[in-house]
Motif scaffolding. Sequence first.
Motif, PDB file in Angstrom:
ATOM      1  N   ASP A  59       0.838  -1.206   0.000  1.00 29.50           N
ATOM      2  CA  ASP A  59       0.000   0.000   0.000  1.00 29.50           C
ATOM      3  C   ASP A  59       0.871   1.253   0.000  1.00 29.50           C
ATOM      4  OD1 ASP A  59      -2.098  -1.740   0.148  1.00 29.50           O
ATOM      5  OD2 ASP A  59      -3.123  -0.682   1.774  1.00 29.50           O
ATOM      6  N   GLY A  60       0.519   2.195  -0.869  1.00 32.17           N
ATOM      7  CA  GLY A  60       1.271   3.446  -0.965  1.00 32.17           C
ATOM      8  C   GLY A  60       2.367   3.407  -2.002  1.00 32.17           C
ATOM      9  N   GLU A  61       2.603   2.240  -2.587  1.00 31.67           N
ATOM     10  CA  GLU A  61       3.627   2.100  -3.618  1.00 31.67           C
ATOM     11  C   GLU A  61       2.980   1.701  -4.940  1.00 31.67           C
ATOM     12  OE1 GLU A  61       6.843  -0.390  -2.384  1.00 31.67           O
ATOM     13  OE2 GLU A  61       7.108   0.647  -0.467  1.00 31.67           O
ATOM     14  N   ILE A  62       3.654   2.007  -6.036  1.00 30.53           N
ATOM     15  CA  ILE A  62       3.117   1.715  -7.367  1.00 30.53           C
ATOM     16  C   ILE A  62       3.755   0.467  -7.962  1.00 30.53           C
ATOM     17  CG2 ILE A  62       2.869   2.588  -9.731  1.00 30.53           C
ATOM     18  CD1 ILE A  62       2.899   5.432  -8.549  1.00 30.53           C
ATOM     19  N   THR A  63       5.079   0.361  -7.822  1.00 31.27           N
ATOM     20  CA  THR A  63       5.805  -0.754  -8.432  1.00 31.27           C
ATOM     21  C   THR A  63       5.610  -2.030  -7.620  1.00 31.27           C
ATOM     22  OG1 THR A  63       7.483   0.817  -9.196  1.00 31.27           O
ATOM     23  CG2 THR A  63       8.057  -1.539  -9.268  1.00 31.27           C
ATOM     24  N   PRO A  64       5.138  -3.099  -8.256  1.00 30.94           N
ATOM     25  CA  PRO A  64       4.940  -4.351  -7.506  1.00 30.94           C
ATOM     26  C   PRO A  64       6.257  -5.053  -7.199  1.00 30.94           C
ATOM     27  CG  PRO A  64       4.432  -4.696  -9.821  1.00 30.94           C
ATOM     28  CD  PRO A  64       4.709  -3.230  -9.666  1.00 30.94           C
ATOM     29  N   ILE A  65       6.232  -5.851  -6.161  1.00 29.94           N
ATOM     30  CA  ILE A  65       7.361  -6.744  -5.860  1.00 29.94           C
ATOM     31  C   ILE A  65       7.137  -8.009  -6.677  1.00 29.94           C
ATOM     32  CG2 ILE A  65       8.544  -8.067  -4.074  1.00 29.94           C
ATOM     33  CD1 ILE A  65       7.521  -5.984  -2.043  1.00 29.94           C
ATOM     34  N   GLU A  66       7.925  -8.190  -7.712  1.00 29.59           N
ATOM     35  CA  GLU A  66       7.733  -9.345  -8.585  1.00 29.59           C
ATOM     36  C   GLU A  66       8.210 -10.614  -7.890  1.00 29.59           C
ATOM     37  OE1 GLU A  66       9.308  -8.768 -12.480  1.00 29.59           O
ATOM     38  OE2 GLU A  66       8.295  -6.842 -12.774  1.00 29.59           O
ATOM     39  N   THR A  67       7.369 -11.603  -7.883  1.00 34.32           N
ATOM     40  CA  THR A  67       7.682 -12.834  -7.151  1.00 34.32           C
ATOM     41  C   THR A  67       6.991 -14.027  -7.792  1.00 34.32           C
ATOM     42  OG1 THR A  67       7.647 -13.848  -4.953  1.00 34.32           O
ATOM     43  CG2 THR A  67       5.773 -12.485  -5.536  1.00 34.32           C
ATOM     44  N   ASP A  68       7.525 -15.203  -7.518  1.00 32.24           N
ATOM     45  CA  ASP A  68       6.928 -16.436  -8.027  1.00 32.24           C
ATOM     46  C   ASP A  68       6.128 -17.168  -6.952  1.00 32.24           C
ATOM     47  OD1 ASP A  68       8.420 -16.190 -10.517  1.00 32.24           O
ATOM     48  OD2 ASP A  68      10.179 -16.799  -9.360  1.00 32.24           O
ATOM     49  N   LEU A  69       6.499 -16.912  -5.711  1.00 34.66           N
ATOM     50  CA  LEU A  69       5.951 -17.685  -4.595  1.00 34.66           C
ATOM     51  C   LEU A  69       5.778 -16.787  -3.382  1.00 34.66           C
ATOM     52  CD1 LEU A  69       5.347 -20.369  -2.995  1.00 34.66           C
ATOM     53  CD2 LEU A  69       7.827 -20.551  -2.646  1.00 34.66           C
ATOM     54  N   VAL A  70       4.617 -16.861  -2.737  1.00 35.31           N
ATOM     55  CA  VAL A  70       4.368 -16.122  -1.495  1.00 35.31           C
ATOM     56  C   VAL A  70       3.984 -17.126  -0.417  1.00 35.31           C
ATOM     57  CG1 VAL A  70       2.976 -14.384  -0.328  1.00 35.31           C
ATOM     58  CG2 VAL A  70       3.623 -14.064  -2.728  1.00 35.31           C
TER      59      VAL A  70
END
Length: 516
Positions: A355-366
Amino acid sequence: MERKVAIIGAGISGLLACKYTLSKGFTPVVFESRSSIGGVWRKTLETTKLQTPKPFYQFSDFPWPSSVKEEFPNQFQLFDYLQSYARHFDLLRHIKFNSKVVSIEYAGASHEEMQAWELWGGNGEPFSSKGKWNLTVTDTQILSTEVYQVDFVILCIGRFTDVPNIPEFPPGKGPEAFHGKVIHSMEYSAMDFASAAEFIKGKRAAVVGFQKHALDISMECSAANGEQNPCRLLYKTEHWNVPDYQPWGVPLAYLYFSRFSELLVHKPGEGFFLSLLATILSPVMGILKVGGISYKEKLSLEKFGMVPKHSFLKEISACLISTVPEGFYDRVEEGSIILKKAPKFSFCEQGIVVDGEITPIETDLVILATGFKGEKKLKDIFVSPAFQDCILGSPTASVPFYRECINPRIPQLAVIGFSESISNLYTSEMRCRWLAELLDSTFKLPSIKEMEKDAARWDTYMKQSSGEYYRRSCIGALHIWYNDQLCKDMGWNPKRKKGFFAELFEPYVPSDYCPS
């Protein structure tokens, strides 16, 4: 007349409840949904170790074997220790494995009648000729169902298994929006070690949480993928996770878990003298900041922006303190673990959006290491809506259990292992001994009104000491005071040490309460 006692769960609390009810001549039946004993220790992460020093995490009359030298034994050593305990006291023959208790229903007085009671169960006794519990039990192998009728139920179902706590997200912004894989730490822990290692290998992983499971999983992801695919660790709040229990070389137990340290704290139910003493000694409270100062320097927390805003004592009082894996902040420094504060987040196709950020954290697995819904599990086992409503009390108060075991409004039932302490084994054993004496009529409970007043006093303390974490019902910073109340109920001398200085300054451990 034989009294039938049902114990639900064969984890640490269930084993202790079985042992001590047996010692009083009862014949308990333990229902365990899985195929072996151990509870949370039956299957966990490959790298998980005990996070409480061994002297605090042992049975009072069954010490660790001399072959276990480590201060923090690993999961295999712990599981072997539990199995040895169960065999030594011949507990296994009382356990029905693969037997899941689906529900429990009270057959006796109506809800309206119970509301008029002044004493627990109507007569102040743990048993009643007019009341029984019906347990609906499913055999998980052949899927048959059977109903058992018993005189007393001991719930030892824990709060850290079975029902995962999955954060809620706005529509279209939950895991369904993500093109990768989202699992809870419970699913990861259930994998065999080889499968778990293969599952995370080569993946851009993100772990959500900052308690013990989250730290351990992030270390495993970091070891598997290194700096090439660093593990993102998303956390909401900084916590005091400790590398050892020796701030400034002084055992932590001497600073926080002695009678002297408890004299500095206002306690529920204390008299005038102890209240006055705590007030007079309030300037000495500064000594309790030593732990936080030491660990802040030892782990270079300022450097990583990880200094908690709350005090070290609050962390202990809320039972949130845990050990940080060896080398954790080295991995942070080298870049194979990346810490990211994320009070709120959601999912998108590529990964996570804070929240509050535009660029996503790119990931394969959460991997969601976001804990469990222990309250839901405890509530849902009851058939009665009235018991479902009252078992946990108001959400704006700590759980209303007298001596952290008995809900005054629910007859012929006790809960062991739900509220927390610095060592859940240590505290569960004391509670099981107290409960066994209650079942054996060594003492009687006060009136419902008096028990509720006592629970309210503990609620006040927990809100003051634990803040927003009061629902954890932690007795961590007052475990000696709490044990004193149990000892007095049972007619024991609460002072267990030899000599004035030992009594005042030495920490209490399970062996101090060893049966004579």
